[in-house]
Design a protein around this motif. Structure first.
Motif, PDB file in Angstrom:
ATOM      1  N   LEU A 259       0.824  -1.202   0.000  1.00 48.58           N
ATOM      2  CA  LEU A 259       0.000   0.000   0.000  1.00 48.58           C
ATOM      3  C   LEU A 259       0.861   1.257   0.000  1.00 48.58           C
ATOM      4  O   LEU A 259       0.512   2.265  -0.615  1.00 48.58           O
ATOM      5  CB  LEU A 259      -0.935   0.005   1.216  1.00 48.58           C
ATOM      6  N   LEU A 260       1.988   1.194   0.671  1.00 52.61           N
ATOM      7  CA  LEU A 260       2.897   2.347   0.705  1.00 52.61           C
ATOM      8  C   LEU A 260       3.373   2.683  -0.710  1.00 52.61           C
ATOM      9  O   LEU A 260       3.399   3.853  -1.107  1.00 52.61           O
ATOM     10  CB  LEU A 260       4.092   2.033   1.605  1.00 52.61           C
ATOM     11  N   THR A 261       3.734   1.662  -1.489  1.00 56.25           N
ATOM     12  CA  THR A 261       4.204   1.911  -2.851  1.00 56.25           C
ATOM     13  C   THR A 261       3.071   2.347  -3.773  1.00 56.25           C
ATOM     14  O   THR A 261       3.312   2.894  -4.847  1.00 56.25           O
ATOM     15  CB  THR A 261       4.868   0.653  -3.457  1.00 56.25           C
ATOM     16  N   GLN A 262       1.811   2.106  -3.370  1.00 57.42           N
ATOM     17  CA  GLN A 262       0.661   2.546  -4.149  1.00 57.42           C
ATOM     18  C   GLN A 262       0.233   3.967  -3.803  1.00 57.42           C
ATOM     19  O   GLN A 262      -0.740   4.485  -4.345  1.00 57.42           O
ATOM     20  CB  GLN A 262      -0.513   1.587  -3.945  1.00 57.42           C
ATOM     21  N   GLY A 263       0.956   4.595  -2.865  1.00 55.91           N
ATOM     22  CA  GLY A 263       0.669   5.991  -2.548  1.00 55.91           C
ATOM     23  C   GLY A 263      -0.149   6.225  -1.299  1.00 55.91           C
ATOM     24  O   GLY A 263      -0.526   7.366  -1.010  1.00 55.91           O
ATOM     25  N   TYR A 264      -0.448   5.159  -0.543  1.00 52.81           N
ATOM     26  CA  TYR A 264      -1.225   5.326   0.685  1.00 52.81           C
ATOM     27  C   TYR A 264      -0.340   5.861   1.802  1.00 52.81           C
ATOM     28  O   TYR A 264       0.842   5.517   1.894  1.00 52.81           O
ATOM     29  CB  TYR A 264      -1.835   3.993   1.111  1.00 52.81           C
ATOM     30  N   SER A 265      -0.918   6.691   2.646  1.00 51.21           N
ATOM     31  CA  SER A 265      -0.176   7.210   3.799  1.00 51.21           C
ATOM     32  C   SER A 265      -0.151   6.155   4.899  1.00 51.21           C
ATOM     33  O   SER A 265      -0.930   5.197   4.884  1.00 51.21           O
ATOM     34  CB  SER A 265      -0.844   8.477   4.324  1.00 51.21           C
ATOM     35  N   ARG A 266       0.733   6.353   5.862  1.00 48.63           N
ATOM     36  CA  ARG A 266       0.814   5.424   6.991  1.00 48.63           C
ATOM     37  C   ARG A 266      -0.491   5.408   7.778  1.00 48.63           C
ATOM     38  O   ARG A 266      -0.927   4.359   8.266  1.00 48.63           O
ATOM     39  CB  ARG A 266       2.011   5.804   7.867  1.00 48.63           C
ATOM     40  N   LYS A 267      -1.125   6.558   7.902  1.00 48.46           N
ATOM     41  CA  LYS A 267      -2.397   6.640   8.617  1.00 48.46           C
ATOM     42  C   LYS A 267      -3.480   5.861   7.883  1.00 48.46           C
ATOM     43  O   LYS A 267      -4.283   5.148   8.501  1.00 48.46           O
ATOM     44  CB  LYS A 267      -2.808   8.106   8.775  1.00 48.46           C
ATOM     45  N   GLU A 268      -3.513   5.978   6.562  1.00 46.28           N
ATOM     46  CA  GLU A 268      -4.514   5.254   5.773  1.00 46.28           C
ATOM     47  C   GLU A 268      -4.281   3.754   5.863  1.00 46.28           C
ATOM     48  O   GLU A 268      -5.243   2.967   5.951  1.00 46.28           O
ATOM     49  CB  GLU A 268      -4.455   5.715   4.320  1.00 46.28           C
ATOM     50  N   ILE A 269      -3.023   3.336   5.842  1.00 46.77           N
ATOM     51  CA  ILE A 269      -2.696   1.909   5.949  1.00 46.77           C
ATOM     52  C   ILE A 269      -3.152   1.366   7.298  1.00 46.77           C
ATOM     53  O   ILE A 269      -3.704   0.263   7.389  1.00 46.77           O
ATOM     54  CB  ILE A 269      -1.187   1.690   5.755  1.00 46.77           C
ATOM     55  N   SER A 270      -2.940   2.145   8.346  1.00 47.97           N
ATOM     56  CA  SER A 270      -3.375   1.751   9.689  1.00 47.97           C
ATOM     57  C   SER A 270      -4.872   1.521   9.717  1.00 47.97           C
ATOM     58  O   SER A 270      -5.358   0.547  10.307  1.00 47.97           O
ATOM     59  CB  SER A 270      -2.982   2.836  10.696  1.00 47.97           C
ATOM     60  N   ARG A 271      -5.613   2.403   9.055  1.00 47.82           N
ATOM     61  CA  ARG A 271      -7.074   2.291   9.051  1.00 47.82           C
ATOM     62  C   ARG A 271      -7.545   1.092   8.223  1.00 47.82           C
ATOM     63  O   ARG A 271      -8.440   0.356   8.629  1.00 47.82           O
ATOM     64  CB  ARG A 271      -7.697   3.579   8.499  1.00 47.82           C
ATOM     65  N   ILE A 272      -6.941   0.892   7.053  1.00 43.64           N
ATOM     66  CA  ILE A 272      -7.358  -0.191   6.157  1.00 43.64           C
ATOM     67  C   ILE A 272      -7.179  -1.560   6.817  1.00 43.64           C
ATOM     68  O   ILE A 272      -8.052  -2.425   6.749  1.00 43.64           O
ATOM     69  CB  ILE A 272      -6.571  -0.123   4.835  1.00 43.64           C
ATOM     70  N   TYR A 273      -6.042  -1.759   7.491  1.00 43.62           N
ATOM     71  CA  TYR A 273      -5.768  -3.055   8.106  1.00 43.62           C
ATOM     72  C   TYR A 273      -6.230  -3.135   9.558  1.00 43.62           C
ATOM     73  O   TYR A 273      -6.116  -4.193  10.189  1.00 43.62           O
ATOM     74  CB  TYR A 273      -4.273  -3.371   8.037  1.00 43.62           C
ATOM     75  N   ASN A 274      -6.721  -2.000  10.072  1.00 47.36           N
ATOM     76  CA  ASN A 274      -7.173  -1.951  11.473  1.00 47.36           C
ATOM     77  C   ASN A 274      -6.065  -2.387  12.427  1.00 47.36           C
ATOM     78  O   ASN A 274      -6.250  -3.229  13.297  1.00 47.36           O
ATOM     79  CB  ASN A 274      -8.422  -2.812  11.665  1.00 47.36           C
ATOM     80  N   ILE A 275      -4.888  -1.798  12.216  1.00 49.05           N
ATOM     81  CA  ILE A 275      -3.748  -2.068  13.085  1.00 49.05           C
ATOM     82  C   ILE A 275      -3.201  -0.733  13.602  1.00 49.05           C
ATOM     83  O   ILE A 275      -3.405   0.310  12.959  1.00 49.05           O
ATOM     84  CB  ILE A 275      -2.618  -2.836  12.349  1.00 49.05           C
ATOM     85  N   PRO A 276      -2.536  -0.734  14.767  1.00 48.10           N
ATOM     86  CA  PRO A 276      -1.983   0.523  15.293  1.00 48.10           C
ATOM     87  C   PRO A 276      -1.000   1.140  14.314  1.00 48.10           C
ATOM     88  O   PRO A 276      -0.245   0.432  13.635  1.00 48.10           O
ATOM     89  CB  PRO A 276      -1.281   0.091  16.582  1.00 48.10           C
ATOM     90  N   ILE A 277      -0.980   2.460  14.261  1.00 51.94           N
ATOM     91  CA  ILE A 277      -0.073   3.126  13.333  1.00 51.94           C
ATOM     92  C   ILE A 277       1.380   2.837  13.694  1.00 51.94           C
ATOM     93  O   ILE A 277       2.251   2.807  12.820  1.00 51.94           O
ATOM     94  CB  ILE A 277      -0.356   4.648  13.294  1.00 51.94           C
ATOM     95  N   ARG A 278       1.656   2.599  14.976  1.00 49.43           N
ATOM     96  CA  ARG A 278       3.032   2.262  15.354  1.00 49.43           C
ATOM     97  C   ARG A 278       3.456   0.927  14.735  1.00 49.43           C
ATOM     98  O   ARG A 278       4.638   0.717  14.454  1.00 49.43           O
ATOM     99  CB  ARG A 278       3.161   2.211  16.880  1.00 49.43           C
ATOM    100  N   THR A 279       2.484   0.024  14.522  1.00 44.08           N
ATOM    101  CA  THR A 279       2.794  -1.236  13.862  1.00 44.08           C
ATOM    102  C   THR A 279       3.156  -0.997  12.406  1.00 44.08           C
ATOM    103  O   THR A 279       4.068  -1.634  11.861  1.00 44.08           O
ATOM    104  CB  THR A 279       1.594  -2.205  13.957  1.00 44.08           C
ATOM    105  N   VAL A 280       2.444  -0.078  11.782  1.00 46.49           N
ATOM    106  CA  VAL A 280       2.746   0.277  10.396  1.00 46.49           C
ATOM    107  C   VAL A 280       4.170   0.820  10.301  1.00 46.49           C
ATOM    108  O   VAL A 280       4.968   0.390   9.457  1.00 46.49           O
ATOM    109  CB  VAL A 280       1.734   1.321   9.871  1.00 46.49           C
ATOM    110  N   TYR A 281       4.499   1.776  11.175  1.00 46.10           N
ATOM    111  CA  TYR A 281       5.838   2.357  11.177  1.00 46.10           C
ATOM    112  C   TYR A 281       6.902   1.288  11.439  1.00 46.10           C
ATOM    113  O   TYR A 281       7.975   1.288  10.822  1.00 46.10           O
ATOM    114  CB  TYR A 281       5.936   3.457  12.238  1.00 46.10           C
ATOM    115  N   SER A 282       6.599   0.369  12.365  1.00 45.47           N
ATOM    116  CA  SER A 282       7.562  -0.668  12.722  1.00 45.47           C
ATOM    117  C   SER A 282       7.864  -1.581  11.540  1.00 45.47           C
ATOM    118  O   SER A 282       9.028  -1.920  11.285  1.00 45.47           O
ATOM    119  CB  SER A 282       7.023  -1.492  13.895  1.00 45.47           C
ATOM    120  N   ARG A 283       6.819  -1.969  10.798  1.00 44.89           N
ATOM    121  CA  ARG A 283       7.024  -2.866   9.658  1.00 44.89           C
ATOM    122  C   ARG A 283       7.781  -2.159   8.539  1.00 44.89           C
ATOM    123  O   ARG A 283       8.655  -2.766   7.888  1.00 44.89           O
ATOM    124  CB  ARG A 283       5.679  -3.386   9.158  1.00 44.89           C
TER     125      ARG A 283
END
Length: 223
Positions: A158-182
Protein backbone atom coordinates in the motif's frame (compact mmCIF):
# COMPACT_ATOMS: atom_id res chain seq x y z
CA UNK A 1 -12.30 12.55 -20.43
CA UNK A 2 -15.54 14.46 -19.84
CA UNK A 3 -18.44 13.82 -22.18
CA UNK A 4 -20.67 16.66 -23.37
CA UNK A 5 -23.29 14.47 -25.00
CA UNK A 6 -26.57 12.87 -23.97
CA UNK A 7 -26.75 9.27 -22.80
CA UNK A 8 -27.66 7.92 -26.23
CA UNK A 9 -24.41 9.25 -27.69
CA UNK A 10 -22.38 7.83 -24.79
CA UNK A 11 -24.12 4.47 -25.19
CA UNK A 12 -23.30 4.37 -28.90
CA UNK A 13 -19.63 4.81 -28.02
CA UNK A 14 -19.37 2.05 -25.41
CA UNK A 15 -21.93 -0.54 -26.49
CA UNK A 16 -19.56 -2.58 -28.65
CA UNK A 17 -16.41 -2.23 -26.56
CA UNK A 18 -14.77 -5.41 -25.25
CA UNK A 19 -14.03 -3.91 -21.81
CA UNK A 20 -16.68 -3.29 -19.12
CA UNK A 21 -18.31 0.13 -19.48
CA UNK A 22 -21.46 1.49 -17.89
CA UNK A 23 -23.45 4.65 -17.27
CA UNK A 24 -25.25 5.88 -14.15
CA UNK A 25 -27.40 8.96 -13.60
CA UNK A 26 -26.80 11.56 -10.89
CA UNK A 27 -28.81 9.47 -8.39
CA UNK A 28 -26.54 6.46 -8.97
CA UNK A 29 -29.24 4.60 -10.89
CA UNK A 30 -27.94 2.51 -13.75
CA UNK A 31 -28.67 3.75 -17.23
CA UNK A 32 -26.74 1.24 -19.31
CA UNK A 33 -24.24 -1.64 -19.13
CA UNK A 34 -22.54 -3.03 -22.21
CA UNK A 35 -22.25 -6.81 -22.55
CA UNK A 36 -18.75 -6.85 -21.05
CA UNK A 37 -20.02 -4.89 -18.03
CA UNK A 38 -22.84 -7.36 -17.53
CA UNK A 39 -20.30 -10.18 -17.50
CA UNK A 40 -18.04 -8.21 -15.16
CA UNK A 41 -20.88 -7.55 -12.70
CA UNK A 42 -22.26 -11.11 -12.96
CA UNK A 43 -25.56 -9.64 -14.12
CA UNK A 44 -27.98 -12.01 -15.91
CA UNK A 45 -28.29 -10.98 -19.55
CA UNK A 46 -32.09 -10.72 -19.31
CA UNK A 47 -31.99 -8.52 -16.21
CA UNK A 48 -33.10 -4.97 -17.04
CA UNK A 49 -30.53 -2.61 -15.48
CA UNK A 50 -32.17 0.67 -16.45
CA UNK A 51 -33.27 2.64 -13.38
CA UNK A 52 -31.86 0.07 -10.94
CA UNK A 53 -29.74 0.92 -7.92
CA UNK A 54 -26.70 -1.24 -7.11
CA UNK A 55 -28.51 -2.88 -4.20
CA UNK A 56 -31.24 -4.10 -6.57
CA UNK A 57 -28.87 -6.18 -8.69
CA UNK A 58 -29.14 -9.99 -8.31
CA UNK A 59 -25.43 -10.33 -7.62
CA UNK A 60 -23.33 -10.63 -4.46
CA UNK A 61 -21.37 -7.41 -5.10
CA UNK A 62 -24.49 -5.35 -4.32
CA UNK A 63 -23.33 -5.54 -0.69
CA UNK A 64 -20.89 -2.77 -1.63
CA UNK A 65 -23.69 -0.42 -2.69
CA UNK A 66 -23.05 2.27 -0.07
CA UNK A 67 -19.38 2.61 -1.03
CA UNK A 68 -20.27 2.58 -4.73
CA UNK A 69 -22.77 5.40 -4.24
CA UNK A 70 -20.22 7.38 -2.22
CA UNK A 71 -17.68 7.20 -5.04
CA UNK A 72 -20.31 8.05 -7.65
CA UNK A 73 -21.15 11.22 -5.74
CA UNK A 74 -17.46 12.01 -5.18
CA UNK A 75 -17.02 11.89 -8.94
CA UNK A 76 -19.96 14.20 -9.58
CA UNK A 77 -18.99 16.72 -6.92
CA UNK A 78 -15.29 16.78 -7.87
CA UNK A 79 -15.97 17.45 -11.57
CA UNK A 80 -13.14 15.12 -12.52
CA UNK A 81 -12.38 11.44 -13.00
CA UNK A 82 -12.05 9.34 -9.85
CA UNK A 83 -10.25 5.98 -9.68
CA UNK A 84 -11.07 3.29 -7.11
CA UNK A 85 -9.80 -0.22 -6.44
CA UNK A 86 -12.80 -2.56 -6.44
CA UNK A 87 -12.34 -6.03 -4.96
CA UNK A 88 -15.02 -8.68 -5.28
CA UNK A 89 -15.82 -11.85 -7.22
CA UNK A 90 -16.00 -10.05 -10.57
CA UNK A 91 -16.36 -11.80 -13.93
CA UNK A 92 -17.78 -14.96 -12.39
CA UNK A 93 -14.72 -15.62 -10.23
CA UNK A 94 -15.22 -17.69 -7.10
CA UNK A 95 -12.58 -15.68 -5.22
CA UNK A 96 -12.12 -11.91 -4.93
CA UNK A 97 -10.18 -10.24 -7.72
CA UNK A 98 -8.90 -6.67 -7.95
CA UNK A 99 -10.10 -4.25 -10.63
CA UNK A 100 -9.60 -0.53 -10.97
CA UNK A 101 -12.70 1.42 -11.94
CA UNK A 102 -12.45 4.91 -13.39
CA UNK A 103 -15.55 7.07 -13.03
CA UNK A 104 -15.94 10.22 -15.14
CA UNK A 105 -18.69 12.88 -15.06
CA UNK A 106 -20.95 13.14 -18.13
CA UNK A 107 -22.22 16.61 -19.05
CA UNK A 108 -25.08 17.80 -21.24
CA UNK A 109 -24.86 20.55 -23.86
CA UNK A 110 -25.18 23.29 -21.22
CA UNK A 111 -22.41 21.75 -19.10
CA UNK A 112 -24.76 20.32 -16.47
CA UNK A 113 -23.72 16.96 -15.01
CA UNK A 114 -26.11 14.18 -16.05
CA UNK A 115 -24.34 11.26 -14.43
CA UNK A 116 -21.14 9.23 -14.66
CA UNK A 117 -19.40 6.99 -17.15
CA UNK A 118 -17.43 4.13 -15.62
CA UNK A 119 -15.10 1.40 -16.80
CA UNK A 120 -13.21 -1.43 -15.11
CA UNK A 121 -9.78 -2.86 -15.85
CA UNK A 122 -7.73 -5.53 -14.05
CA UNK A 123 -5.59 -3.80 -11.44
CA UNK A 124 -2.33 -4.67 -13.18
CA UNK A 125 -3.24 -2.85 -16.39
CA UNK A 126 -3.15 0.56 -14.70
CA UNK A 127 -0.01 -0.05 -12.62
CA UNK A 128 2.82 1.81 -14.44
CA UNK A 129 5.55 -0.48 -13.07
CA UNK A 130 3.81 -3.64 -14.23
CA UNK A 131 2.80 -2.09 -17.53
CA UNK A 132 6.36 -1.04 -18.29
CA UNK A 133 7.52 -4.61 -17.72
CA UNK A 134 4.65 -6.07 -19.77
CA UNK A 135 3.56 -8.23 -16.86
CA UNK A 136 0.17 -9.79 -17.38
CA UNK A 137 -1.18 -10.04 -13.85
CA UNK A 138 -0.60 -9.92 -10.15
CA UNK A 139 0.34 -13.02 -8.19
CA UNK A 140 -1.49 -13.46 -4.94
CA UNK A 141 0.51 -13.43 -1.67
CA UNK A 142 4.26 -13.31 -1.21
CA UNK A 143 4.98 -17.02 -1.00
CA UNK A 144 8.48 -17.67 -2.25
CA UNK A 145 9.62 -14.13 -1.59
CA UNK A 146 12.57 -14.02 0.80
CA UNK A 147 12.99 -10.24 1.14
CA UNK A 148 9.90 -9.29 3.12
CA UNK A 149 7.33 -11.18 5.15
CA UNK A 150 3.67 -11.33 4.20
CA UNK A 151 2.80 -8.85 6.97
CA UNK A 152 5.51 -6.47 5.80
CA UNK A 153 4.31 -6.79 2.21
CA UNK A 154 0.77 -5.91 3.26
CA UNK A 155 2.00 -2.57 4.57
CA UNK A 156 4.67 -1.77 2.00
CA UNK A 157 2.45 -2.71 -0.98
CA UNK A 158 0.00 0.00 0.00
CA UNK A 159 2.90 2.35 0.70
CA UNK A 160 4.20 1.91 -2.85
CA UNK A 161 0.66 2.55 -4.15
CA UNK A 162 0.67 5.99 -2.55
CA UNK A 163 -1.22 5.33 0.69
CA UNK A 164 -0.18 7.21 3.80
CA UNK A 165 0.81 5.42 6.99
CA UNK A 166 -2.40 6.64 8.62
CA UNK A 167 -4.51 5.25 5.77
CA UNK A 168 -2.70 1.91 5.95
CA UNK A 169 -3.38 1.75 9.69
CA UNK A 170 -7.07 2.29 9.05
CA UNK A 171 -7.36 -0.19 6.16
CA UNK A 172 -5.77 -3.06 8.11
CA UNK A 173 -7.17 -1.95 11.47
CA UNK A 174 -3.75 -2.07 13.08
CA UNK A 175 -1.98 0.52 15.29
CA UNK A 176 -0.07 3.13 13.33
CA UNK A 177 3.03 2.26 15.35
CA UNK A 178 2.79 -1.24 13.86
CA UNK A 179 2.75 0.28 10.40
CA UNK A 180 5.84 2.36 11.18
CA UNK A 181 7.56 -0.67 12.72
CA UNK A 182 7.02 -2.87 9.66
CA UNK A 183 8.18 -0.15 7.28
CA UNK A 184 11.24 0.57 9.40
CA UNK A 185 12.07 -3.13 9.51
CA UNK A 186 11.91 -3.41 5.71
CA UNK A 187 13.90 -0.24 5.09
CA UNK A 188 16.59 -1.31 7.55
CA UNK A 189 16.88 -4.83 6.16
CA UNK A 190 17.07 -3.59 2.56
CA UNK A 191 19.32 -0.65 3.49
CA UNK A 192 17.08 1.92 1.82
CA UNK A 193 15.73 5.28 2.89
CA UNK A 194 12.65 6.11 0.80
CA UNK A 195 9.70 4.68 -1.12
CA UNK A 196 11.31 5.22 -4.54
CA UNK A 197 14.17 2.92 -3.54
CA UNK A 198 11.66 0.38 -2.25
CA UNK A 199 9.84 0.37 -5.60
CA UNK A 200 13.13 -0.13 -7.44
CA UNK A 201 14.04 -3.14 -5.31
CA UNK A 202 10.56 -4.63 -5.70
CA UNK A 203 10.91 -4.39 -9.48
CA UNK A 204 14.44 -5.83 -9.43
CA UNK A 205 13.41 -8.89 -7.43
CA UNK A 206 9.99 -9.34 -9.01
CA UNK A 207 8.08 -8.51 -5.86
CA UNK A 208 6.22 -5.74 -7.66
CA UNK A 209 3.82 -8.26 -9.21
CA UNK A 210 2.76 -9.68 -5.86
CA UNK A 211 -0.37 -8.41 -4.20
CA UNK A 212 -0.84 -9.39 -0.55
CA UNK A 213 -3.74 -11.69 0.21
CA UNK A 214 -5.04 -9.36 2.92
CA UNK A 215 -5.72 -6.54 0.45
CA UNK A 216 -8.10 -8.80 -1.44
CA UNK A 217 -10.80 -8.36 1.13
CA UNK A 218 -14.03 -7.47 -0.62
CA UNK A 219 -14.41 -3.73 -0.73
CA UNK A 220 -13.63 -0.47 -2.48
CA UNK A 221 -10.49 1.56 -1.86
CA UNK A 222 -9.55 5.07 -2.97
CA UNK A 223 -6.57 5.43 -5.28
Amino acid sequence: MQCSADFSKAISIIENLDEPWGIKDIESRHVYLNLAAKRYTNTPQKFSVEGKLDIEFPAAWHELYLDLITHDQDTISSNKSVRVLEIHCWNGNDNPVAYISTKTPIYDDVNKCMGILWDAKPAYSTNPILKSLNKSNYQISSEGNNLVTEKELEVTWLLTQGYSRKEISRIYNIPIRTVYSRIHSVFKRLDIHNIAQLREIYVEYGIDNYIPTAILKKGIYNL
